[in-house]
Scaffold this active site. Structure first.
Site, PDB file in Angstrom:
ATOM      1  CG  ASP A 226      -0.113   0.039   2.546  1.00 13.70           C
ATOM      2  OD1 ASP A 226       0.071   1.126   3.121  1.00 13.70           O
ATOM      3  OD2 ASP A 226       0.339  -1.037   2.981  1.00 13.70           O
ATOM      4  CB  SER A 227       1.045   4.251   0.560  1.00 14.24           C
ATOM      5  OG  SER A 227       1.473   5.587   0.486  1.00 14.24           O
ATOM      6  CB  ALA A 228       5.903   4.092   0.389  1.00  5.79           C
TER       7      ALA A 228
END
Length: 384
Positions: A226-228
Site C-alpha cells: 500500500d502507498s509506498a
C-alpha cells in the site's frame, strides 16, 4: 575511536560556527572579502571559547540537535545533527500466537543480520498441516520513512487479509529513510523476497522458516503493498521481469493499493503550478528519502511513465490489480499507471478497483469501516 568521534564532532561544531558567522555578516551587509572576514572573526573569537570538553561539546551538539533541517508535517522532522523524529505511524505491537478476532497466528523472524532485514509472518488457523496455500509477500506503506511491518494498524490489516484469503503472509520490515536512503528499501525487499522463495527448493537457507516450507505452494506467489509499499511492489515486479528469482519461482500476481507515484508534470486534478507541486508532500517526501535519485521526481521508480522509463510490458507477473480511492491525492496517478500498463503490451490480466468517497490507505487507517472490510475481502479474493 574516541579521538575520531571528538574530531568529527569538533568539525561539525566548527563549520556550524562558520555558518552562523557567515549569516551574521550577510545581515550586516559585509559583502567584500567575505571569506577573509569570516576567518578573522572566527580567529578573533576562538580564544574566548571554552576548551573542548565532553560537557561543553555535548552542550554545543545538543543545541545543534534542536535545529530542524527538514520538516514534512505531519509525518517527519529531521534535525541538523542527524536525528530523526517520526511524527506519524502507529505503535509497534508484538506478534500473537492466536489473534483473538481472526485466530491468525503470527511471529517475527530474522531474514538477514547483515543487512538487518526482518519480517512478521502470518498463518491462518484454517490452513491445515501440509496444505499448500498461496503466499503473499507484503511491503508496508509510510512514505519509505515511517511505519513498520510490526505496527498496530499493519498487524490488524495483515490478520484480516490472512483470515479472509486463507493464505500465508510475510510482511517485510525494510530499512527506513532518511537514515537509510533509497534505493536501500528496494534492495531490502528484493533480498527478502529472494530469501522467501529460496524455501521452494532443497537448498541451504539461513534461518529457514518452517511455516514457509510446510504450508506454501510456491507456484502461487504474490507480492503487494500500500502507498509506498505499492511503489516497492511495482519496482520489485519490474526487477523480477528481468532477473531470476531463486528456485526459478515466478510471481503469479500482485496488487498495488493507492500506489505512491508522482512526477513533474501534473495529471488529472493534481496541482498545476510548479511552486505548489514542489511544496506537496509527494514531492518533498521523495527528495527526503532519495536525495540522489537520477532524474529527481521523474526517476522511473517514482514516475514509471516518465520519458525513458523501462516498458511496463516487462512487469514480472501474470496478474495485476490496481486499487485507488476517490479522495486520495494519488488517485489520478494510480489510474494513469493502470492505463499505462494496459497500453504497454503487457500480456497479463489487469484489474482496476475504484472506491468512492474514501481517502488514502482507508482500509488500514479505518480498518473497522464497512468499505475497508469490503476492500479487504476484494483483495483477499484476488489471492487464489
Amino acid at each position: 575511536m574516541s579521538q575520531m568521534l571528538e574530531c568529527n564532532l569538533l568539525s561539525k561544531l566548527f563549520f556550524h560556527m562558520l555558518y552562523k558567522l557567515s549569516t551574521t555578516m550577510r545581515v550586516l551587509s559585509f559583502h567584500q572579502n567575505h571569506s577573509q572576514k569570516i576567518c578573522k572573526i572566527f580567529l578573533f573569537y576562538w580564544p574566548w571559547f571554552p576548551p573542548l570538553t565532553t560537557s561543553n561539546l555535548t552542550f554545543y551538539m545538543d543545541s545543534l540537535d534542536k535545529e530542524v533541517a527538514t520538516e514534512i508535517l505531519p509525518f517527519i522532522r529531521v534535525y541538523k545533527a542527524g536525528s530523526v523524529e517520526r511524527l506519524a505511524g502507529s505503535p509497534n505491537v508484538p506478534p500473537s500466537a492466536e489473534d483473538p478476532e481472526t485466530e491468525v497466528s503470527s511471529k517475527d523472524i530474522t531474514i538477514s543480520d547483515n543487512p538487518p532485514i526482518s519480517a512478521r509472518i502470518y498463518l491462518p488457523k484454517q490452513v491445515e498441516q501440509h496444505q499448500n496455500v498461496p503466499l503473499l509477500v507484503y511491503f508496508h506503506g509510510g512514505g519509505f520513512c515511517f511505519e513498520s511491518a510490526f505496527s498496530f494498524v499493519e498487524t490488524k490489516y495483515m490478520n484480516s487479509l490472512a483470515y479472509h484469503a486463507k493464505v500465508v503472509i510475510i510482511s517485510i520490515e525494510y530499512r527506513l529513510a532518511p537514515e537509510h536512503p533509497l534505493p536501500i528499501a528496494y534492495d531490502d525487499c528484493w533480498a527478502g523476497l529472494q530469501w522467501v522463495v529460496s524455501h521452494s527448493v532443497d537448498c541451504v537457507v539461513d534461518n529457514k522458516e518452517p511455516w514457509l516450507s510446510t504450508y506454501v505452494d510456491f507456484g502461487r506467489v504474490y507480492v503487494a503493498g500500500d502507498s509506498a509499499g505499492a511503489n516497492l511492489a511495482h519496482n520489485i515486479l519490474m526487477r523480477a521481469g528481468s532477473a531470476a528469482l531463486n528456485g526459478g519461482v515466478k510471481i503469479t500476481g500482485a496488487f498495488v493499493t493507492h500506489p505512491y507515484f508522482w512526477g513533474s508534470k501534473p495529471v488529472g486534478f493534481e496541482p498545476k503550478s510548479i511552486e505548489e507541486r514542489e511544496k506537496s508532500v509527494m514531492y518533498t517526501i521523495w527528495h527526503l528519502v532519495y536525495p540522489e535519485a537520477p532524474g529527481g521526481i521523474d526517476n522511473p521508480m517514482i514516475n514509471p511513465v516518465s520519458p525513458g522509463a523501462p516498458s511496463l510490458a516487462g512487469l514480472g507477473c501474470s496478474r495485476l490489480l490496481v486499487s485507488v480511492a476517490e479522495k486520495d491525492a494519488l488517485r489520478d496517478r494510480g489510474i494513469l499507471y493502470y492505463n499505462a500498463v494496459k497500453e504497454s503490451g503487457w500480456k497479463g490480466e489487469l484489474e482496476l478497483v475504484q472506491v468512492e468517497r474514501e481517502d488514502h490507505a482507508f482500509q488500514i487507517i479505518n480498518y473497522e469501516s464497512e468499505k475497508a472490510k469490503k476492500l479487504i475481502k476484494r483483495l483477499a479474493s484476488f489471492l487464489v
